[in-house]
Write a protein that holds these residues in place. Sequence first.
Motif, PDB file in Angstrom:
ATOM      1  N   GLN A  32       0.779  -1.117   0.095  1.00 41.82           N
ATOM      2  CA  GLN A  32      -0.117  -0.250   0.094  1.00 41.82           C
ATOM      3  C   GLN A  32       0.986   1.159  -0.148  1.00 41.82           C
ATOM      4  O   GLN A  32       1.484   1.548   1.102  1.00 41.82           O
ATOM      5  N   SER A  33       0.921   1.899  -1.126  1.00 39.03           N
ATOM      6  CA  SER A  33       1.923   3.093  -1.130  1.00 39.03           C
ATOM      7  C   SER A  33       1.166   4.347  -0.905  1.00 39.03           C
ATOM      8  O   SER A  33       1.900   5.345  -0.674  1.00 39.03           O
ATOM      9  N   GLY A  34      -0.214   4.571  -0.973  1.00 35.55           N
ATOM     10  CA  GLY A  34      -0.766   5.992  -0.977  1.00 35.55           C
ATOM     11  C   GLY A  34      -0.394   6.498  -2.132  1.00 35.55           C
ATOM     12  O   GLY A  34      -0.667   7.880  -2.330  1.00 35.55           O
ATOM     13  N   GLY A  35      -0.037   6.157  -3.246  1.00 35.91           N
ATOM     14  CA  GLY A  35       0.323   6.689  -4.475  1.00 35.91           C
ATOM     15  C   GLY A  35      -0.894   7.250  -5.511  1.00 35.91           C
ATOM     16  O   GLY A  35      -1.938   7.129  -4.867  1.00 35.91           O
ATOM     17  N   CYS A  36      -0.465   7.689  -6.527  1.00 35.82           N
ATOM     18  CA  CYS A  36      -1.589   8.645  -7.248  1.00 35.82           C
ATOM     19  C   CYS A  36      -2.545   7.720  -8.028  1.00 35.82           C
ATOM     20  O   CYS A  36      -3.643   8.177  -8.200  1.00 35.82           O
ATOM     21  N   CYS A  37      -1.966   6.634  -8.465  1.00 37.54           N
ATOM     22  CA  CYS A  37      -2.868   5.932  -9.488  1.00 37.54           C
ATOM     23  C   CYS A  37      -4.178   5.322  -8.768  1.00 37.54           C
ATOM     24  O   CYS A  37      -5.504   5.293  -9.367  1.00 37.54           O
ATOM     25  N   ASP A  38      -3.983   4.819  -7.693  1.00 35.94           N
ATOM     26  CA  ASP A  38      -5.151   4.039  -6.723  1.00 35.94           C
ATOM     27  C   ASP A  38      -5.523   4.493  -5.581  1.00 35.94           C
ATOM     28  O   ASP A  38      -5.632   4.106  -4.512  1.00 35.94           O
ATOM     29  N   GLY A  39      -4.895   5.679  -5.302  1.00 34.32           N
ATOM     30  CA  GLY A  39      -4.873   6.199  -3.719  1.00 34.32           C
ATOM     31  C   GLY A  39      -4.350   5.376  -2.778  1.00 34.32           C
ATOM     32  O   GLY A  39      -3.115   4.999  -3.053  1.00 34.32           O
ATOM     33  N   SER A  40      -4.866   5.211  -1.847  1.00 28.75           N
ATOM     34  CA  SER A  40      -4.231   4.413  -0.912  1.00 28.75           C
ATOM     35  C   SER A  40      -4.949   2.804  -0.844  1.00 28.75           C
ATOM     36  O   SER A  40      -5.075   2.341   0.077  1.00 28.75           O
ATOM     37  N   SER A  41      -5.212   2.415  -2.129  1.00 33.67           N
ATOM     38  CA  SER A  41      -5.797   0.853  -2.098  1.00 33.67           C
ATOM     39  C   SER A  41      -4.742  -0.060  -1.823  1.00 33.67           C
ATOM     40  O   SER A  41      -3.575   0.156  -2.607  1.00 33.67           O
ATOM     41  N   PRO A  42      -4.916  -1.100  -1.286  1.00 35.21           N
ATOM     42  CA  PRO A  42      -3.907  -2.201  -1.064  1.00 35.21           C
ATOM     43  C   PRO A  42      -3.644  -2.923  -2.526  1.00 35.21           C
ATOM     44  O   PRO A  42      -4.682  -3.184  -2.857  1.00 35.21           O
ATOM     45  N   MET A  43      -2.717  -3.102  -2.784  1.00 33.77           N
ATOM     46  CA  MET A  43      -2.350  -3.878  -4.205  1.00 33.77           C
ATOM     47  C   MET A  43      -1.687  -5.276  -3.873  1.00 33.77           C
ATOM     48  O   MET A  43      -0.818  -5.278  -3.056  1.00 33.77           O
ATOM     49  N   PHE A  50       6.813  -6.947  -6.542  1.00 27.93           N
ATOM     50  CA  PHE A  50       6.804  -5.582  -6.210  1.00 27.93           C
ATOM     51  C   PHE A  50       8.190  -5.406  -5.410  1.00 27.93           C
ATOM     52  O   PHE A  50       8.312  -6.093  -4.228  1.00 27.93           O
ATOM     53  N   ARG A  51       8.975  -4.741  -5.928  1.00 25.66           N
ATOM     54  CA  ARG A  51      10.235  -4.482  -4.964  1.00 25.66           C
ATOM     55  C   ARG A  51      10.186  -3.572  -3.947  1.00 25.66           C
ATOM     56  O   ARG A  51       9.864  -2.541  -3.993  1.00 25.66           O
ATOM     57  N   THR A  52      10.343  -4.212  -2.497  1.00 24.70           N
ATOM     58  CA  THR A  52      10.361  -3.429  -1.575  1.00 24.70           C
ATOM     59  C   THR A  52      11.698  -2.908  -0.967  1.00 24.70           C
ATOM     60  O   THR A  52      12.666  -3.630  -1.398  1.00 24.70           O
ATOM     61  N   GLY A  53      11.793  -1.910  -0.390  1.00 24.18           N
ATOM     62  CA  GLY A  53      13.245  -1.569   0.145  1.00 24.18           C
ATOM     63  C   GLY A  53      13.061  -0.552   1.494  1.00 24.18           C
ATOM     64  O   GLY A  53      12.128  -0.704   2.095  1.00 24.18           O
ATOM     65  N   GLY A  54      14.121   0.077   1.584  1.00 27.41           N
ATOM     66  CA  GLY A  54      14.302   0.820   2.772  1.00 27.41           C
ATOM     67  C   GLY A  54      13.008   1.840   3.312  1.00 27.41           C
ATOM     68  O   GLY A  54      12.815   2.542   4.210  1.00 27.41           O
ATOM     69  N   SER A  55      12.539   2.322   1.959  1.00 27.92           N
ATOM     70  CA  SER A  55      11.212   3.264   2.102  1.00 27.92           C
ATOM     71  C   SER A  55       9.849   2.553   2.162  1.00 27.92           C
ATOM     72  O   SER A  55       8.863   3.182   2.417  1.00 27.92           O
ATOM     73  N   ASP A  56       9.986   1.239   2.813  1.00 25.05           N
ATOM     74  CA  ASP A  56       8.927   0.272   3.063  1.00 25.05           C
ATOM     75  C   ASP A  56       8.863  -0.190   4.085  1.00 25.05           C
ATOM     76  O   ASP A  56       9.889  -0.593   4.980  1.00 25.05           O
ATOM     77  N   VAL A  57       7.840  -0.404   5.003  1.00 26.28           N
ATOM     78  CA  VAL A  57       7.450  -1.042   6.274  1.00 26.28           C
ATOM     79  C   VAL A  57       6.760  -2.360   6.127  1.00 26.28           C
ATOM     80  O   VAL A  57       5.635  -2.282   5.303  1.00 26.28           O
ATOM     81  N   LEU A  58       7.344  -3.610   6.683  1.00 27.99           N
ATOM     82  CA  LEU A  58       6.423  -4.699   6.632  1.00 27.99           C
ATOM     83  C   LEU A  58       5.413  -4.574   8.045  1.00 27.99           C
ATOM     84  O   LEU A  58       5.973  -4.618   9.071  1.00 27.99           O
ATOM     85  N   LEU A  59       4.228  -4.530   7.837  1.00 25.79           N
ATOM     86  CA  LEU A  59       3.229  -4.436   9.016  1.00 25.79           C
ATOM     87  C   LEU A  59       3.126  -5.780   9.403  1.00 25.79           C
ATOM     88  O   LEU A  59       2.849  -5.995  10.656  1.00 25.79           O
ATOM     89  N   ALA A  60       2.714  -6.611   8.725  1.00 28.04           N
ATOM     90  CA  ALA A  60       2.635  -7.994   9.134  1.00 28.04           C
ATOM     91  C   ALA A  60       2.798  -9.154   7.984  1.00 28.04           C
ATOM     92  O   ALA A  60       2.856  -8.899   6.862  1.00 28.04           O
ATOM     93  N   GLU A  61       2.780 -10.461   8.636  1.00 32.99           N
ATOM     94  CA  GLU A  61       3.008 -11.586   7.809  1.00 32.99           C
ATOM     95  C   GLU A  61       1.611 -12.061   7.920  1.00 32.99           C
ATOM     96  O   GLU A  61       1.395 -12.860   9.075  1.00 32.99           O
ATOM     97  N   LEU A  62       0.567 -12.045   7.139  1.00 33.38           N
ATOM     98  CA  LEU A  62      -0.487 -12.478   7.516  1.00 33.38           C
ATOM     99  C   LEU A  62      -0.993 -13.917   7.204  1.00 33.38           C
ATOM    100  O   LEU A  62      -0.365 -14.566   6.182  1.00 33.38           O
TER     101      LEU A  62
END
Length: 131
Positions: A32-43, A50-62
């Motif tokens: 969930q990026s909060g980006g422009c294309c889909d607002g804050s919809s989870p993708m 999807f490549r994650t990095g230092g600018s991302d937080v892992l909230l959970a392993e569901l």
Amino acid sequence: MSEHVSRIALTPAAARLVRDLHAKHGPLMFHQSGGCCDGSSPMCYPRGEFRTGGSDVLLAELTVEEVAEPVGFWMSADQFERWRHTHLTVDVVPGRGSGFSLEAPEGVRFLIRSRLLTDHEARLLDAYWPG
């Protein structure tokens, strides 16, 4: 954390869709990026697409019943700072999601429902995620 408190959950409908998508695509992840294309919809993506990095937080392993691998839920760090005081629930509604998210061809889309954390939840989670 000695007491389990979750930052995120799936509704039963979202869990069913995750099971269906897992059967078609294998291991999954959310971002969930909060980006422009889909607002804050989870993708929803195949895990690792999807490549994650230092600018991302892992909230959970569901954990999803009948899905062998946990489903990681990532959020951009900037958005996490704005949402850190909320509990998020992934739900599913009719409609067209992003063309990049795996549920798009299914005629439904994932969305986030949120509520403020209780004081107790916030204290426990702040001990785990200081900041």
